[in-house]
Design a protein around this motif. Structure first.
Motif, PDB file in Angstrom:
ATOM      1  N   GLU A 434     -30.197  21.496  -0.567  1.00  0.00           N
ATOM      2  CA  GLU A 434     -29.429  22.710  -0.817  1.00  0.00           C
ATOM      3  C   GLU A 434     -29.373  23.564   0.446  1.00  0.00           C
ATOM      4  OE1 GLU A 434     -30.595  24.804  -4.463  1.00  0.00           O
ATOM      5  OE2 GLU A 434     -31.934  23.119  -4.894  1.00  0.00           O
ATOM      6  N   SER A 436     -27.699  27.624   1.577  1.00  0.00           N
ATOM      7  CA  SER A 436     -27.018  28.841   1.144  1.00  0.00           C
ATOM      8  C   SER A 436     -26.852  29.776   2.331  1.00  0.00           C
ATOM      9  CB  SER A 436     -27.815  29.574   0.059  1.00  0.00           C
ATOM     10  OG  SER A 436     -27.554  29.068  -1.218  1.00  0.00           O
ATOM     11  N   GLN A 456     -24.925  22.111  -2.569  1.00  0.00           N
ATOM     12  CA  GLN A 456     -26.061  21.247  -2.872  1.00  0.00           C
ATOM     13  C   GLN A 456     -25.592  19.824  -3.152  1.00  0.00           C
ATOM     14  OE1 GLN A 456     -27.922  22.172  -6.807  1.00  0.00           O
ATOM     15  NE2 GLN A 456     -26.548  23.944  -6.769  1.00  0.00           N
TER      16      GLN A 456
END
Length: 537
Positions: A434, A436, A456
């Protein structure tokens, strides 16, 4: 009785005071509100006389130590160093700001409260002093500050003077360090009246558990809710209908069935079987699902670089199944998930930025044998994605970065879940990766808005549970579990600055995928909801 003693001490203090200065005025004075035991005092010293004045000491019972400091540039960066005095030229003013002189409070004895007034004494080299009450404020006052003599005489109204609005994060200042050491690792950043550790965006958006170093010895209790709503079958980037999926023939390349084929060139003239992939139709498929996770974690900083965290998740899943006989039935599972321990280390800290690395370990505490009623099958083991646990140990490496400038903050985080070995049912979930990135805007120190993009990827299972029939339900097929997804989320964070919950934080985040590619048939994710609340003590 205590009030009587206080009055007597005040009278004795006034009787023994050598001289109350009338030539130096203190304007726009305030104590920076913080939830830590370290804070700072800003104000303007206005000398109205025709001779230089020198502030040599400041006293208050609010803290163990009250000291004078200044900022000085060096070859290795700006340093905060203590000083023995602050000169005030004749007919001039000296502003105590984060980029110059200021007054540090070390070891605050009781939590600061907004708007409360704290008594201070300012002592000058000529023997004179000023005794005032200084209010606790979130940022620089924009109106006149009433200076209250400690004798409780009539308040004196002083004219306001603008102080630089840049604030300093003193909550991580180590007062035990040598005064000759470099203190440039403290956030003397331009936050326009907002202390970094005392602003709503000090923590990342609700869907991110970003490493955070707070005061050594304190604990943060954190609650998180993560909800995901799913509906509509999908394979690759294309949608599938429920009935179409059940009646469309699928093949299993791992199981090949014999079919007759006449080999005419064979001298025996016999039919020799030829193997071909097995064709089948699913007996049931999922139509919608809600996955919920409630997580409680406790974390603490063991130094100004290291933090540790312990987390316990509770998982609850609900699903609706459709069967080939046009029946629909609910299915659910719940239980404690996989407990995890993790630690983070701050590699880099500058005036505006932090960079962390971390590692965690997930323990196989969640069940992988939950059962519920299945369409046409009675009580059966629920599919892989419905089980509360994974059954395996997992490594949780992480890299995290965050920065801020004035009202803007930003950050990025990458993390992975790396499975170790197979579980007792002879399979392991695929690894998950993942990343972000987010951007936040501080509307007010008590509220910030954020936008985040997350991507992800997760892989198919390795091995399989022999009790889960892959032809019964695509969710039972270990080769139809992987995929990737990109999400866009918006959020809001809040900071409580008063009352019994002073210092508490909470936030909300809502998002939707804008792209997903699934090794289906799988249910597509349609909505994401994240909520958090935390409190430090």
């Amino acid at each position: 009785m205590k009030e009587m003693k206080l009055k007597i001490l005040t009278i004795i203090l006034l009787m023994t005071t050598p001289l109350l200065s009338k030539e130096v005025k203190l304007e726009n004075a305030y104590i920076k509100y913080t939830s830590s035991r370290t804070s700072v005092v800003y104000l303007t010293l206005n000398n109205t006389s025709n001779k230089e004045k020198t502030l040599v000491e400041t006293k208050s019972d609010i803290a163990d130590r009250v000291e004078l400091f200044t900022m000085k540039p060096t070859e290795s960066g700006t340093k905060m160093i203590p000083v023995s005095e602050i000169p005030i030229p004749k007919n001039s003013s000296v502003h105590l700001t984060p980029k110059g002189y200021h007054i540090m409070l070390f070891g605050i004895k009781s939590p600061l409260k907004l708007k409360e007034s704290i008594p201070f004494r300012f002592l000058f080299s000529d023997g004179s002093e000023i005794q005032i009450y200084i209010p606790v404020e979130s940022n620089s006052p924009n109106k006149e500050i009433n200076l209250k003599p400690s004798s409780h005489a009539e308040k004196t109204s002083e004219s306001s003077s603008l102080i630089g609005t840049d604030e300093t994060d003193m909550s991580t200042y180590d007062s035990n360090e040598s005064s000759n050491e470099d203190h440039s690792n403290h956030d003397h950043s331009g936050h326009e009246g907002h202390e970094q550790h005392n602003r709503a965006d000090a923590l990342a958006p609700a869907g991110i558990m970003n490493p955070h170093i707070h005061e050594k010895g304190k604990w943060m209790i954190d609650y998180r809710y993560m909800g995901m709503k799913m509906w509509g079958l999908q394979s690759g980037t294309s949608g599938l209908s429920d009935l179409g999926t059940m009646y469309f023939p699928f093949t299993d390349p791992t199981v090949q069935m014999p079919t007759g084929s006449l080999i005419t060139s064979s001298p025996l003239g016999t039919t020799i079987p030829v193997l071909s992939p097995n064709k089948y139709n699913y007996m049931s498929v999922p139509t919608d699902m809600v996955m919920e996770m409630n997580m409680v974690s406790a974390m603490t900083s063991i130094s100004d670089k290291w933090m540790i965290m312990f987390m316990v998740p509770a998982v609850k899943n609900k699903m609706t199944m459709a069967s080939s006989n046009f029946d629909r039935a609910p299915m659910s599972s719940a239980g404690i998930g996989d407990v995890s321990f993790s630690t983070a280390y701050r590699l880099i800290k500058t005036e505006h930025q932090n960079f962390f690395t971390g590692m965690g370990l997930s323990l196989p505490t969640g069940s992988i044998d939950e059962r519920d009623n299945m369409p046409m099958m009675g009580k059966q083991k629920v599919p892989y994605n419905m089980q509360p646990g994974t059954g395996t140990y997992s490594l949780l490496p992480q890299l995290s970065y965050n920065g801020n400038y004035k009202r803007i903050s930003w950050g990025a985080q990458s993390q992975a879940t790396l499975r170790i070995g197979k579980n007792d049912n002879n399979y392991r979930f695929g690894n998950r990766y993942e990343i972000s990135g987010w951007l936040s805007f501080l509307v007010h120190e008590t509220m910030s808005l954020s936008v985040r993009i997350a991507k992800q990827r997760w892989f198919n299972l390795q091995g399989m549970d022999a009790t889960l029939d892959p032809k019964m339900d695509p969710q039972n097929d270990p080769y139809r579990q992987g995929g990737m997804r990109s999400d866009l989320l918006i959020g809001v964070n809040f900071l409580v600055t008063g009352g019994i919950f002073q210092g508490a934080r909470f936030g909300f985040e809502y998002g939707k995928p804008f792209h997903q590619n699934l090794n289906g048939p799988q249910l597509g994710t349609r909505e994401l909801i994240n909520v958090f609340a935390s409190f430090t003590f």
